[in-house]
Design a protein around this motif. Structure first.
Motif, PDB file in Angstrom:
ATOM      1  N   SER A  60      50.783 -78.378 -46.055  1.00 54.77           N
ATOM      2  CA  SER A  60      50.922 -77.673 -47.130  1.00 54.77           C
ATOM      3  C   SER A  60      50.047 -78.197 -47.584  1.00 54.77           C
ATOM      4  O   SER A  60      49.466 -79.441 -47.612  1.00 54.77           O
ATOM      5  CB  SER A  60      52.134 -78.300 -48.089  1.00 54.77           C
ATOM      6  OG  SER A  60      52.717 -79.386 -47.705  1.00 54.77           O
ATOM      7  N   SER A  61      49.767 -76.901 -48.257  1.00 52.56           N
ATOM      8  CA  SER A  61      48.356 -77.593 -49.545  1.00 52.56           C
ATOM      9  C   SER A  61      48.557 -76.394 -50.658  1.00 52.56           C
ATOM     10  O   SER A  61      48.775 -75.353 -50.813  1.00 52.56           O
ATOM     11  CB  SER A  61      47.436 -76.920 -48.523  1.00 52.56           C
ATOM     12  OG  SER A  61      46.870 -75.867 -48.087  1.00 52.56           O
ATOM     13  N   LEU A  62      47.651 -77.004 -52.039  1.00 52.31           N
ATOM     14  CA  LEU A  62      47.861 -75.854 -52.968  1.00 52.31           C
ATOM     15  C   LEU A  62      46.682 -75.287 -52.927  1.00 52.31           C
ATOM     16  O   LEU A  62      46.793 -73.813 -54.055  1.00 52.31           O
ATOM     17  CB  LEU A  62      47.412 -77.316 -54.694  1.00 52.31           C
ATOM     18  CG  LEU A  62      48.900 -78.035 -54.579  1.00 52.31           C
ATOM     19  CD1 LEU A  62      47.838 -79.097 -55.897  1.00 52.31           C
ATOM     20  CD2 LEU A  62      50.056 -77.158 -54.981  1.00 52.31           C
ATOM     21  N   TRP A  63      45.159 -75.193 -52.239  1.00 47.69           N
ATOM     22  CA  TRP A  63      44.880 -74.876 -51.801  1.00 47.69           C
ATOM     23  C   TRP A  63      43.968 -74.608 -50.622  1.00 47.69           C
ATOM     24  O   TRP A  63      43.374 -75.716 -50.212  1.00 47.69           O
ATOM     25  CB  TRP A  63      43.717 -74.353 -52.922  1.00 47.69           C
ATOM     26  CG  TRP A  63      42.507 -73.919 -52.740  1.00 47.69           C
ATOM     27  CD1 TRP A  63      41.049 -73.564 -52.195  1.00 47.69           C
ATOM     28  CD2 TRP A  63      43.106 -72.256 -53.116  1.00 47.69           C
ATOM     29  NE1 TRP A  63      40.893 -72.045 -52.368  1.00 47.69           N
ATOM     30  CE2 TRP A  63      41.599 -70.997 -53.149  1.00 47.69           C
ATOM     31  CE3 TRP A  63      43.640 -71.497 -54.001  1.00 47.69           C
ATOM     32  CZ2 TRP A  63      41.392 -70.175 -53.147  1.00 47.69           C
ATOM     33  CZ3 TRP A  63      43.202 -70.096 -54.285  1.00 47.69           C
ATOM     34  CH2 TRP A  63      42.038 -69.255 -53.599  1.00 47.69           C
ATOM     35  N   PRO A  64      44.048 -73.636 -49.922  1.00 49.98           N
ATOM     36  CA  PRO A  64      44.270 -72.318 -49.842  1.00 49.98           C
ATOM     37  C   PRO A  64      46.010 -72.662 -50.335  1.00 49.98           C
ATOM     38  O   PRO A  64      46.188 -73.230 -50.330  1.00 49.98           O
ATOM     39  CB  PRO A  64      43.654 -71.499 -48.890  1.00 49.98           C
ATOM     40  CG  PRO A  64      44.198 -72.080 -47.501  1.00 49.98           C
ATOM     41  CD  PRO A  64      43.321 -74.040 -48.452  1.00 49.98           C
ATOM     42  N   VAL A  65      46.752 -71.680 -50.997  1.00 48.59           N
ATOM     43  CA  VAL A  65      47.810 -71.718 -51.484  1.00 48.59           C
ATOM     44  C   VAL A  65      49.029 -71.696 -50.053  1.00 48.59           C
ATOM     45  O   VAL A  65      49.087 -70.652 -49.813  1.00 48.59           O
ATOM     46  CB  VAL A  65      48.060 -70.305 -52.223  1.00 48.59           C
ATOM     47  CG1 VAL A  65      49.891 -70.461 -52.824  1.00 48.59           C
ATOM     48  CG2 VAL A  65      46.838 -70.788 -53.590  1.00 48.59           C
ATOM     49  N   ASN A  66      49.411 -72.582 -49.940  1.00 48.45           N
ATOM     50  CA  ASN A  66      50.662 -72.959 -48.781  1.00 48.45           C
ATOM     51  C   ASN A  66      51.462 -74.089 -48.762  1.00 48.45           C
ATOM     52  O   ASN A  66      51.495 -74.799 -48.569  1.00 48.45           O
ATOM     53  CB  ASN A  66      49.816 -73.287 -47.514  1.00 48.45           C
ATOM     54  CG  ASN A  66      50.474 -73.079 -45.879  1.00 48.45           C
ATOM     55  OD1 ASN A  66      51.687 -72.352 -46.436  1.00 48.45           O
ATOM     56  ND2 ASN A  66      50.248 -73.586 -45.540  1.00 48.45           N
ATOM     57  N   PRO A  67      52.262 -73.768 -49.911  1.00 46.10           N
ATOM     58  CA  PRO A  67      52.852 -75.157 -50.499  1.00 46.10           C
ATOM     59  C   PRO A  67      53.901 -75.439 -49.797  1.00 46.10           C
ATOM     60  O   PRO A  67      54.827 -76.734 -49.434  1.00 46.10           O
ATOM     61  CB  PRO A  67      53.706 -75.017 -51.878  1.00 46.10           C
ATOM     62  CG  PRO A  67      53.730 -73.464 -51.282  1.00 46.10           C
ATOM     63  CD  PRO A  67      52.345 -72.929 -50.957  1.00 46.10           C
ATOM     64  N   ASP A  72      49.635 -69.358 -40.889  1.00 44.82           N
ATOM     65  CA  ASP A  72      49.588 -68.512 -41.257  1.00 44.82           C
ATOM     66  C   ASP A  72      49.830 -67.103 -41.298  1.00 44.82           C
ATOM     67  O   ASP A  72      49.407 -66.593 -40.136  1.00 44.82           O
ATOM     68  CB  ASP A  72      47.922 -68.573 -41.725  1.00 44.82           C
ATOM     69  CG  ASP A  72      47.349 -67.605 -42.900  1.00 44.82           C
ATOM     70  OD1 ASP A  72      48.496 -66.142 -42.936  1.00 44.82           O
ATOM     71  OD2 ASP A  72      46.248 -67.095 -43.258  1.00 44.82           O
ATOM     72  N   TYR A  76      46.937 -66.178 -45.934  1.00 44.43           N
ATOM     73  CA  TYR A  76      46.280 -67.282 -46.833  1.00 44.43           C
ATOM     74  C   TYR A  76      45.069 -68.030 -46.837  1.00 44.43           C
ATOM     75  O   TYR A  76      44.505 -68.552 -47.149  1.00 44.43           O
ATOM     76  CB  TYR A  76      48.196 -68.249 -47.665  1.00 44.43           C
ATOM     77  CG  TYR A  76      47.768 -69.275 -46.291  1.00 44.43           C
ATOM     78  CD1 TYR A  76      46.727 -70.335 -46.361  1.00 44.43           C
ATOM     79  CD2 TYR A  76      48.368 -68.847 -45.897  1.00 44.43           C
ATOM     80  CE1 TYR A  76      47.548 -71.762 -45.337  1.00 44.43           C
ATOM     81  CE2 TYR A  76      49.402 -70.759 -44.275  1.00 44.43           C
ATOM     82  CZ  TYR A  76      48.790 -71.346 -44.429  1.00 44.43           C
ATOM     83  OH  TYR A  76      49.008 -72.428 -43.419  1.00 44.43           O
ATOM     84  N   THR A  77      44.635 -67.993 -45.623  1.00 44.05           N
ATOM     85  CA  THR A  77      43.072 -68.264 -44.838  1.00 44.05           C
ATOM     86  C   THR A  77      42.661 -66.833 -45.302  1.00 44.05           C
ATOM     87  O   THR A  77      41.362 -66.939 -44.624  1.00 44.05           O
ATOM     88  CB  THR A  77      43.250 -68.585 -43.705  1.00 44.05           C
ATOM     89  OG1 THR A  77      43.514 -67.885 -42.274  1.00 44.05           O
ATOM     90  CG2 THR A  77      44.541 -69.811 -43.542  1.00 44.05           C
TER      91      THR A  77
END
Length: 101
Positions: A60-67, A72, A76-77
């Motif tokens: 999970s990540s905030l950027w790229p947006v993948n909470p 993918d 989002y990538t």
């Protein structure tokens, strides 16, 4: 003695097939590290069917947006997410090649 996670038949040089197991969304937080492999029971099936399982992980990540820690499937990538040259696809292919497959 074979390699960790490699069925004995495969470690001894028998022809084996590779399975790439991708976790689902929201799984990344609970199943990072070895948890997906330990809880998914794919290794038991692999041992009895001469398979090697690769467990790549999306986080999970905030950027790229993948909470939710998804692989993918929605872009989002970047707009090339669904082609062979996409970042995640090239990473997985590199992992497969590193295994000698």
């Amino acid at each position: 003695m074979g390699s960790p996670g490699v069925p004995p038949a495969c470690a001894s040089g028998a022809p084996c097939k590779l399975v790439v197991a991708l976790h689902g969304c929201l799984s990344a937080q609970q199943l990072l590290g070895t948890s997906f492999a330990e809880k998914g029971n794919l290794d038991t099936y692999a041992d009895t069917n001469d398979l090697v399982v690769l467990y790549p992980q999306a986080v999970s990540s905030l950027w790229p947006v993948n909470p939710q820690g998804c692989w993918d499937w929605f872009g989002y990538t970047g707009s090339d997410y669904a082609v062979k040259s996409a970042p995640q696809m090239t990473a997985i292919v590199s992992m497969v090649h590193a295994l000698g497959a």
